[in-house]
Enzyme design. Sequence first.
Site, PDB file in Angstrom:
ATOM      1  N   LYS A 149       0.857  -1.185   0.000  1.00  0.00           N
ATOM      2  CA  LYS A 149       0.000   0.000   0.000  1.00  0.00           C
ATOM      3  C   LYS A 149       0.895   1.238   0.000  1.00  0.00           C
ATOM      4  O   LYS A 149       1.909   1.266   0.697  1.00  0.00           O
ATOM      5  CB  LYS A 149      -0.887   0.003   1.244  1.00  0.00           C
ATOM      6  CG  LYS A 149      -1.822  -1.199   1.330  1.00  0.00           C
ATOM      7  CD  LYS A 149      -3.053  -1.013   0.483  1.00  0.00           C
ATOM      8  CE  LYS A 149      -4.026  -2.174   0.665  1.00  0.00           C
ATOM      9  NZ  LYS A 149      -5.271  -1.980  -0.092  1.00  0.00           N
ATOM     10  N   ASP A 174      -0.676  -0.374  -4.329  1.00  0.00           N
ATOM     11  CA  ASP A 174      -2.088   0.016  -4.266  1.00  0.00           C
ATOM     12  C   ASP A 174      -2.184   1.353  -3.542  1.00  0.00           C
ATOM     13  O   ASP A 174      -1.771   1.468  -2.387  1.00  0.00           O
ATOM     14  CB  ASP A 174      -2.889  -1.051  -3.503  1.00  0.00           C
ATOM     15  CG  ASP A 174      -4.390  -0.765  -3.498  1.00  0.00           C
ATOM     16  OD1 ASP A 174      -4.809   0.264  -4.084  1.00  0.00           O
ATOM     17  OD2 ASP A 174      -5.148  -1.566  -2.914  1.00  0.00           O
ATOM     18  N   GLU A 199      -2.330   0.118  -8.600  1.00  0.00           N
ATOM     19  CA  GLU A 199      -3.762  -0.055  -8.343  1.00  0.00           C
ATOM     20  C   GLU A 199      -4.369   1.251  -7.826  1.00  0.00           C
ATOM     21  O   GLU A 199      -3.867   1.855  -6.881  1.00  0.00           O
ATOM     22  CB  GLU A 199      -3.945  -1.192  -7.327  1.00  0.00           C
ATOM     23  CG  GLU A 199      -5.399  -1.560  -7.085  1.00  0.00           C
ATOM     24  CD  GLU A 199      -5.542  -2.730  -6.118  1.00  0.00           C
ATOM     25  OE1 GLU A 199      -4.540  -3.416  -5.838  1.00  0.00           O
ATOM     26  OE2 GLU A 199      -6.655  -2.934  -5.628  1.00  0.00           O
ATOM     27  N   ASP A 224      -9.737  -0.386  -9.063  1.00  0.00           N
ATOM     28  CA  ASP A 224     -10.353  -1.151  -7.976  1.00  0.00           C
ATOM     29  C   ASP A 224     -11.581  -0.382  -7.482  1.00  0.00           C
ATOM     30  O   ASP A 224     -12.705  -0.689  -7.885  1.00  0.00           O
ATOM     31  CB  ASP A 224      -9.304  -1.359  -6.862  1.00  0.00           C
ATOM     32  CG  ASP A 224      -9.877  -2.057  -5.646  1.00  0.00           C
ATOM     33  OD1 ASP A 224     -11.005  -2.555  -5.720  1.00  0.00           O
ATOM     34  OD2 ASP A 224      -9.188  -2.110  -4.600  1.00  0.00           O
ATOM     35  N   LYS A 248     -14.336  -7.339  -7.036  1.00  0.00           N
ATOM     36  CA  LYS A 248     -14.671  -7.776  -5.680  1.00  0.00           C
ATOM     37  C   LYS A 248     -16.138  -8.168  -5.626  1.00  0.00           C
ATOM     38  O   LYS A 248     -17.019  -7.350  -5.934  1.00  0.00           O
ATOM     39  CB  LYS A 248     -14.401  -6.642  -4.682  1.00  0.00           C
ATOM     40  CG  LYS A 248     -12.913  -6.382  -4.473  1.00  0.00           C
ATOM     41  CD  LYS A 248     -12.678  -5.211  -3.549  1.00  0.00           C
ATOM     42  CE  LYS A 248     -11.198  -5.090  -3.222  1.00  0.00           C
ATOM     43  NZ  LYS A 248     -10.844  -3.743  -2.720  1.00  0.00           N
TER      44      LYS A 248
HETATM   45 MG    MG Z   1      -7.252  -1.979  -3.756  1.00  0.00          MG
END
Ligand code: MG
Length: 355
Positions: A149, A174, A199, A224, A248
């Site tokens: 991240k 991300d 991402e 995302d 997702k």
């Molecule tokens: Mg993500």
Amino acid sequence: MREPFRISNGEVAARDAILIEINTDAGIGWGEAAPMPGTFYSHDTPESTWEFVRQRLAPAFLEHPEFDLSRLSAWLNEFEGESFAKAGLEGAVCDLFANVASKPLWQILGGSSRAVESGAAIGLMPTVADLSDRVQKFLSEGYRRIKIKIAPGHDVELVRAVRQRFGGIPLMVDANASYTLDHISVFRELDRFQLMMIEQPLAREAIAEHAELQRRLRTPLCLDESADSVAAIEEIIRLRSGRVLNIKVQRMGGLFASRRAHDLAQSAGIPCWMGTMPELGIASAQGLHLATLSNFTFPTDIEASARWYVDDIISPQITLAAQGSIRLPGGPGMGYVVDEEKVAQYRLRFEELRA
Ligand code: MG
């Protein structure tokens, strides 16, 4: 949870989920709705989803039960929002359907029995040394790619440190929507590190700006947060906002809506991977079954149960097999069994509705 799930705009330290069990004369099915508490991750919360399921969705389903799965998906679509609740109910019906048919869930979904490669996701760490230790740990456990991240001010030096210590490992970042186009110099630097993808660099609604950024970078962008509905994915494809999609199930509102997103991306030549919130075992297992579809080509974010949880409610727990992949256990439905004793042990609320 073993450690808090931490992203650029919030964190959570314990996992709430709403489990939906459908019990019929023919068999049972389990589903899971798993929104995060608070509103840092989504508009839906455990409280709001619980109320929607018990007051509206479950009573409506019991009034006109729908066991034809494509019609069920269309019926769920008629409710505005509430993607977590829809995913939970649909998951339970799909599990029931597979159990009654004595078929593995992947077969109902059009997937295959292949193993699913798993990647580890690492939250924002206090120091670069902590991050490095974490990368080392997950590589030694066999994970097939590392995702770290990033957030403004915590980006290029993290990637540089990981590349210096671990060389050319499969690596991605991300940003959880925490940058703007004004950060182009950061992305130009990140572009030099041979990342698998970046991402969600920009805001959820910044679909056109992502297209602009993608035109200026070699590294593929993966959307995302922006990929939150079939309509949004159609827009992403039309504008070429990214070259990869993170799908997702909880956000898309179920397995069939996610399959439709997967198919749209496949037709457009955009590879996908299965993301996670992360969820407890039921939703994770169902996501793994869907992740066997052929256009889910990158490793999934679904990790071993022990990665996040001190305990999980399914048996066996999800584990990594050789080569960092997850092999579905076989048998009807999810293959994994819900441990009802644990569910009773951890239960905070319970409600039974009858047809
Ligand atoms: Mg993500």
